[in-house]
Design a protein around this motif. Structure first.
Motif, PDB file in Angstrom:
ATOM      1  N   LEU A 206      81.406  57.724 -20.129  1.00  0.00           N
ATOM      2  CA  LEU A 206      81.267  58.046 -18.707  1.00  0.00           C
ATOM      3  C   LEU A 206      80.235  59.146 -18.493  1.00  0.00           C
ATOM      4  O   LEU A 206      79.484  59.132 -17.513  1.00  0.00           O
ATOM      5  N   GLN A 207      80.229  60.095 -19.434  1.00  0.00           N
ATOM      6  CA  GLN A 207      79.296  61.205 -19.283  1.00  0.00           C
ATOM      7  C   GLN A 207      77.840  60.759 -19.395  1.00  0.00           C
ATOM      8  O   GLN A 207      76.952  61.405 -18.883  1.00  0.00           O
ATOM      9  N   ARG A 208      77.669  59.650 -20.086  1.00  0.00           N
ATOM     10  CA  ARG A 208      76.292  59.189 -20.283  1.00  0.00           C
ATOM     11  C   ARG A 208      75.767  58.374 -19.104  1.00  0.00           C
ATOM     12  O   ARG A 208      74.606  58.006 -19.092  1.00  0.00           O
ATOM     13  N   ILE A 209      76.630  58.055 -18.132  1.00  0.00           N
ATOM     14  CA  ILE A 209      76.148  57.274 -16.988  1.00  0.00           C
ATOM     15  C   ILE A 209      75.357  58.202 -16.070  1.00  0.00           C
ATOM     16  O   ILE A 209      75.873  59.215 -15.608  1.00  0.00           O
ATOM     17  N   PRO A 210      74.091  57.882 -15.815  1.00  0.00           N
ATOM     18  CA  PRO A 210      73.275  58.771 -14.989  1.00  0.00           C
ATOM     19  C   PRO A 210      73.815  58.848 -13.565  1.00  0.00           C
ATOM     20  O   PRO A 210      74.158  57.829 -12.964  1.00  0.00           O
ATOM     21  N   GLY A 211      73.897  60.055 -13.011  1.00  0.00           N
ATOM     22  CA  GLY A 211      74.389  60.257 -11.662  1.00  0.00           C
ATOM     23  C   GLY A 211      73.551  59.524 -10.620  1.00  0.00           C
ATOM     24  O   GLY A 211      74.061  59.083  -9.587  1.00  0.00           O
ATOM     25  N   GLU A 212      72.254  59.351 -10.904  1.00  0.00           N
ATOM     26  CA  GLU A 212      71.369  58.714  -9.916  1.00  0.00           C
ATOM     27  C   GLU A 212      71.845  57.306  -9.592  1.00  0.00           C
ATOM     28  O   GLU A 212      71.662  56.814  -8.492  1.00  0.00           O
ATOM     29  N   LEU A 213      72.452  56.647 -10.597  1.00  0.00           N
ATOM     30  CA  LEU A 213      72.922  55.288 -10.365  1.00  0.00           C
ATOM     31  C   LEU A 213      73.916  55.259  -9.217  1.00  0.00           C
ATOM     32  O   LEU A 213      73.873  54.393  -8.352  1.00  0.00           O
ATOM     33  N   TYR A 214      74.826  56.253  -9.241  1.00  0.00           N
ATOM     34  CA  TYR A 214      75.837  56.303  -8.180  1.00  0.00           C
ATOM     35  C   TYR A 214      75.189  56.620  -6.847  1.00  0.00           C
ATOM     36  O   TYR A 214      75.472  56.007  -5.825  1.00  0.00           O
ATOM     37  N   GLU A 215      74.283  57.605  -6.883  1.00  0.00           N
ATOM     38  CA  GLU A 215      73.631  57.984  -5.636  1.00  0.00           C
ATOM     39  C   GLU A 215      72.913  56.798  -5.024  1.00  0.00           C
ATOM     40  O   GLU A 215      73.050  56.509  -3.839  1.00  0.00           O
ATOM     41  N   ALA A 216      72.192  56.072  -5.886  1.00  0.00           N
ATOM     42  CA  ALA A 216      71.469  54.891  -5.401  1.00  0.00           C
ATOM     43  C   ALA A 216      72.448  53.893  -4.794  1.00  0.00           C
ATOM     44  O   ALA A 216      72.190  53.301  -3.739  1.00  0.00           O
TER      45      ALA A 216
END
Lengths: 322, 424, 287
Positions: A206-216
């Motif tokens: 989970l920590q490796r999932i980039p935050g930008e993906l969620y923002e997008a």
């Protein structure tokens, strides 16, 4: 286990590069250094891994009752016996049942806990530690608690005490084979012991999932909750999930400790609920002392797991340990 | 004789030794893990016992070992699945020199695992109870010195039976209905071990319907599936009716379940009498296993652990000398071992005759039971694989509810196969 | 990065309800996870009468700390000796495995050698077959060496883990080469570079692997069971197992023994959890 291919790929590049460099440095003699570093390890690996496997392969063609230096060659008879032995096949069946119970529940619970813990603002480390803590216990200690305190069949067992509150009669958890209540003890024990471990793997994923993906995703109008989980989190965790499933399967294949300690008594082991290693233990090292059949069984089990590992690589194009 | 290429045992050993000497492993090379200090000079002899439940036995056997002067005897007290651990150890090189087991099995003798002890008895031979000596005799040679006779019987709580209005059962039908009547929310009627009797009862259900493990000459199966099936079906009924205690922390050989009031009746043995007496006073009685049908008899299984010498031992002679000293010569130790802790019947008639503790109360009742109904449970011809086949069938019938007749037929098939490999 | 709540929906009313639900679920789960530890303490410090009472006793009225003394004084339970064995086995195995594997990993990653690929392939091949599956053959070899019921037999076969060596190789491949090359310029050989530069700069990774090896070693059961036939060579796990399947058992003593046996690992958990978590994430297989 999950990263086998990387090895092959890296090796090709790595050592090609090394070789080129070695040439550049002008024919340095590096093999003595290599053996100083790798030799002791390799010698031990040969003695305690390769020699046993070869010896075992040899024994599997002999009638080896009560001896490890047999003289009577029996060809493939041991293999035929094992593959037609209903007890051995039943042990593979036991593994399958166990895996069907344990793998999905472990993945679901450890992923669930990871998702819950991951988003915490307070007490995150506390909860992570609590769920991870059972990993400090051995299967023996867990089996002791399960067998003698939670799932004993008498009135002072915890499970029976709880059932008693609802007016339900004592259940002989580990004695009963029909219905096979012992699965409740076996599965809950392993879950308790290992979900924290897999939760840590999921947390790392989970920590490796980039935050930008969620923002997008939010910009695109995705609703938090199920949609985001379904279309962002889950696909991003695919590699971790595959690894958890495989590690889990391989661990279940080798299950021994909790079965042995929960099911056996001073008079031995019952003829059911025997996973492969338990069956092998009693065939080769128990009162049977049959190293021929035991070795044939070991070879069959090793081949099976080897095949699964290779297939796993072909199917999931491994390498990335996420 | 075919030998696998380049893989002779010696070759591997030589290679291994070389590796170990050169590797970084030599550091832990000299520690064998065996603490070896203690009384006695001469060779070190290791001696194994299974775990006796009664307090004090372990200290007693260690005391005897220490008193022996011609060898340094190391006693190992083995908890858990003793038979399996022993079998494993006898194959490897680290096995015990002297150990106890209840029957010298034909296949062990064929595999040359047991040393011949016929000549250590001398004139004392006639003093040993013949039935238990027979269990150690294969083809006329004796392979074990009987230590003490153990017997199993059914304990019942007198006052609880009286309150429920049942009398001590003498038939299987009575046992079943008594177990049912004695069961309530907190107490179960009967405890036959956590596997419902599959492990401990052994040949007893067969005897109760007039059958046995093997024929008298040991060469044929002694029971038929059709004749034996009904008694196992009855055990299954009892198991599934909820009147058996199952899953107790301590198993059948420990009277805890009985003394803690978890069960009204329990199958256990003479050894448990002192503990039960202490906990329940006079409020208990002992009886034989009931008859299965008209053709059967009341049954009381007996057996004797016997001191046996590992034929592969490095000190066979020293081990034999020690076994002879302790179990043939030292009659005062034998008396102490038999009667000072739990109760056992001395294997020697001269000691048994003087056993005061067995001349009154439940001890006397037990001895009477043995004299009337006692029968040796296992014989040399009944090997471990046969027993496994039989016990597996019992487990499947009693615990899984498999069809008794077909399970017994499968077992008979496996036993026949064993017999045919033993007596070609 | 911390996922969805970065967007800030957690402040809404719905978010607050969600947070309460989440904490409730977590607390319930945490209680379930701690339940076995509660039983360990309750039974270990209680009396048999309390443990076996018809009605559940939530906690012993007086804590029987004397149970611990009783355990170590009981001559029929080789508790102190088996703890010592376990300690020796796990410490030697941890140090030995880390030393041997890190050297091998370094050699494979950094020292050019014509057959390096072949050696690596042989090591990788062993990863296909988990060690537990080959316990029968390994027993055959070890018993032929005469190592049954010895500390050697317990320790040595566990020193050589293809998997650990492979992990070290992967790690050293990503180790910055410049550091080593500087060392080589300073005239250090391979050994000097490994010992003076690489090892001191890899303590985190080494600690992670070491902690998880220790855990696996302390908790191992199958191999010690197979090899420890004599009670003088029992590890604490084998001792516990033997006494829980024994004819006669002493409940409070067994539970206090189990509690004592996990103390060393609880210490590891309290003080080295960071490395343990890293070790799990790195290896993802052991433990």
């Amino acid at each position: 286990m999950t990263s086998r291919d990387v090895a092959d790929r890296d090796t090709v590049h790595g050592s090609a590069r090394d070789r080129r460099r070695a040439r550049r440095h002008g024919r340095q003699r590096t093999w003595p250094a290599f053996w100083v570093f790798v030799g002791p390890f390799l010698a031990g690996l040969i003695l305690f891994t390769f020699v046993p496997i070869v010896w075992s392969a040899v024994l599997s063609f002999f009638d080896a009752h009560n001896t490890v230096t047999p003289t009577r060659f029996v060809g493939l008879a041991n293999y035929v016996d094992m593959l037609t032995n209903s007890d051995f096949l039943a042990s593979l069946g036991t593994f399958s049942v166990f895996a069907v119970f344990i793998v999905p529940t472990t993945v679901a619970i450890s992923l669930g806990l990871a998702l819950l813990v991951h988003r915490l603002r307070f007490a995150r480390a506390f909860f992570r530690s609590v769920f991870f803590l059972p990993a400090a216990c051995s299967y023996v200690v867990a089996a002791l608690i399960w067998k003698l305190s939670i799932f004993n069949g008498v009135r002072f067992g915890l499970a029976n005490t709880v059932l008693g509150l609802f007016g339900i009669d004592q259940v002989p958890w580990l004695s009963s084979a029909s219905p096979p209540w012992y699965w409740v003890a076996l599965v809950t024990l392993r879950l308790w012991l290992q979900v924290g471990f897999y939760m840590v793997l999921f947390l790392a994923g989970l920590q490796r999932i980039p935050g930008e993906l969620y923002e997008a995703a939010y910009v695109d109008g995705a609703k938090p909750g199920w949609q985001v989980f379904r279309y962002i989190t889950l696909p991003q965790l695919r590699a971790t999930t595959v690894a958890v499933v495989l590690l889990n399967l391989i661990a279940a294949y080798q299950a021994f400790d909790e079965f042995y300690n929960l099911m056996s008594s001073a008079r031995g082991y019952p003829p059911f609920a025997r996973p492969p290693l338990v069956y092998l233990y009693f065939t080769a090292l128990g009162q049977g002392q049959d190293f021929g059949h035991g070795s044939a069984g070991a070879v069959i089990l090793a081949l099976l797991i080897g095949i699964v590992t290779v297939l796993q690589g072909k199917l999931f194009g491994f390498g990335r340990r996420d | 004789m075919r030998k696998p290429n380049g893989l002779s045992r010696r070759g591997v050993l030589a290679g291994a030794a070389g590796l170990v000497a050169t590797g970084a492993l030599a550091a832990c090379g000299s520690n064998t893990g065996r603490g070896s200090s203690g009384g006695g000079s001469g060779p070190t002899v290791s001696q194994w016992y299974h775990q006796y439940g009664e307090a004090g036995v372990e200290q007693a056997v260690k005391r005897y070992a220490k008193a022996y002067s011609k060898a340094n005897v190391q006693v190992q007290w083995t908890a858990g699945d003793y038979d399996t651990k022993l079998a494993t150890a006898l194959v490897g090189s680290g096995g015990p020199d002297v150990f106890e087991q209840s029957v010298a099995k034909v296949d062990q003798v064929r595999a040359h695992q047991l040393a011949d002890l016929t000549d250590v008895f001398g004139s004392a031979k006639d003093d040993f109870t013949p039935a238990v000596l027979d269990a150690q005799t294969v083809d006329g040679r004796i392979y074990g010195i009987p230590q003490a006779i153990d017997m199993q019987m059914l304990f019942y709580r007198k006052s609880w039976l009286a309150k429920a209005g049942v009398s001590a059962p003498t038939t299987l039908a009575e046992l079943t209905s008594a177990a049912k009547k004695l069961t309530n929310k907190k107490v179960k009627g009967l405890f036959l071990g956590n596997d419902g009797g599959a492990g401990v009862l052994g040949a007893v259900p067969l005897w109760s319907v007039g059958q046995s493990y093997l024929s008298d000459d040991q060469r044929k199966v002694g029971f038929t599936a059709a004749a034996a099936a009904p008694v196992f079906a009855a055990l299954r009924t009892m198991y599934s009716s909820g009147s058996l205690l199952l899953g107790a922390p301590a198993d059948w050989s420990d009277p805890s379940a009985f003394t803690q009031g978890l069960t009204a009746m329990q199958w256990s043995g003479l050894w448990a009498v002192p503990v039960v007496q202490k906990a329940l006073g006079q409020d208990f009685g002992v009886i034989a296993w009931p008859k299965g049908d008209g053709s059967g008899a009341l049954s009381v299984p007996i057996g004797a652990y016997a001191s046996t010498v590992n034929a592969k031992s490095k000190h066979v002679d020293a081990a034999k000398a020690f076994a002879k000293w302790l179990w043939v010569d030292k009659t005062d130790y034998q008396r102490d071992f038999d009667l000072s802790y739990g109760f056992h019947i001395p294997a020697r008639t001269s000691i048994a005759a003087k056993a005061d503790k067995l001349s009154s109360g439940a001890g006397k009742d037990a001895v009477d039971l043995v004299q009337q109904y006692g029968k040796v449970q296992a014989t040399p011809g009944w090997t471990s694989p046969m027993n496994t086949a039989y016990t597996d069938a019992l487990n499947n019938i009693i615990r899984k509810g498999s069809n008794p007749e077909s399970e017994l037929k499968t077992a008979i098939g496996k036993i026949d196969k064993q017999l045919s490999t033993l007596y070609k | 990065m911390d996922g969805p709540h970065a967007v800030g929906y957690a402040r809404s009313a719905r978010g607050r309800v969600g947070a309460i639900a989440r904490y409730t679920a977590l607390v319930v789960a945490a209680l379930l996870f701690l339940l076995p530890f509660y039983l360990l303490v309750r039974n270990g410090l209680g009396s048999d009468a309390e443990i076996t009472a018809p009605d559940w006793t939530f906690f012993p009225t007086t804590l029987h700390w004397g149970n611990i003394g009783e355990l170590f004084a009981d001559p029929s339970v080789p508790m102190a000796h088996s703890l010592l064995n376990s300690g020796l086995v796990s410490v030697v195995q941890t140090i030995g495995q880390v030393a041997l594997s890190s050297m091998a990993g370094y050699g494979l990653a950094r020292i050019p050698f014509r057959y390096s690929n072949g050696v690596l392939a042989a090591i990788v091949a062993t990863l296909m077959i988990p060690a537990a599956v080959t316990f029968v053959p390994t027993f055959v070899v070890v018993s032929s060496l005469g190592w049954v019921s010895t500390l050697r037999g317990l320790i040595v076969p566990g020193l050589f883990s293809g998997f650990t060596a492979f992990l070290f190789r992967q790690y050293f491949l990503s180790f910055p080469k410049e550091l080593e090359e500087a060392a080589r310029v300073d005239g250090l050989g391979h050994w000097g570079a490994y010992w003076r530069i690489v090892v001191p700069n890899s303590t985190g990774f080494i600690a992670a692997i070491g902690v998880i090896t220790f855990l696996g070693s302390w908790n191992a059961f199958l191999w010690p069971l197979v090899i420890g036939q004599d009670s003088s060579s029992w590890t604490v796990q084998v001792a516990l197992s033997s006494f829980m399947t024994a004819q006669t058992i002493n409940l409070h003593e067994l539970f206090v023994a189990a509690a004592v046996s996990i103390l060393p690992l609880l210490l590891v958990f309290v003080f080295l959890q960071r490395y343990l978590v890293q070790g799990v994430a790195e290896s993802g297989i052991k433990g």
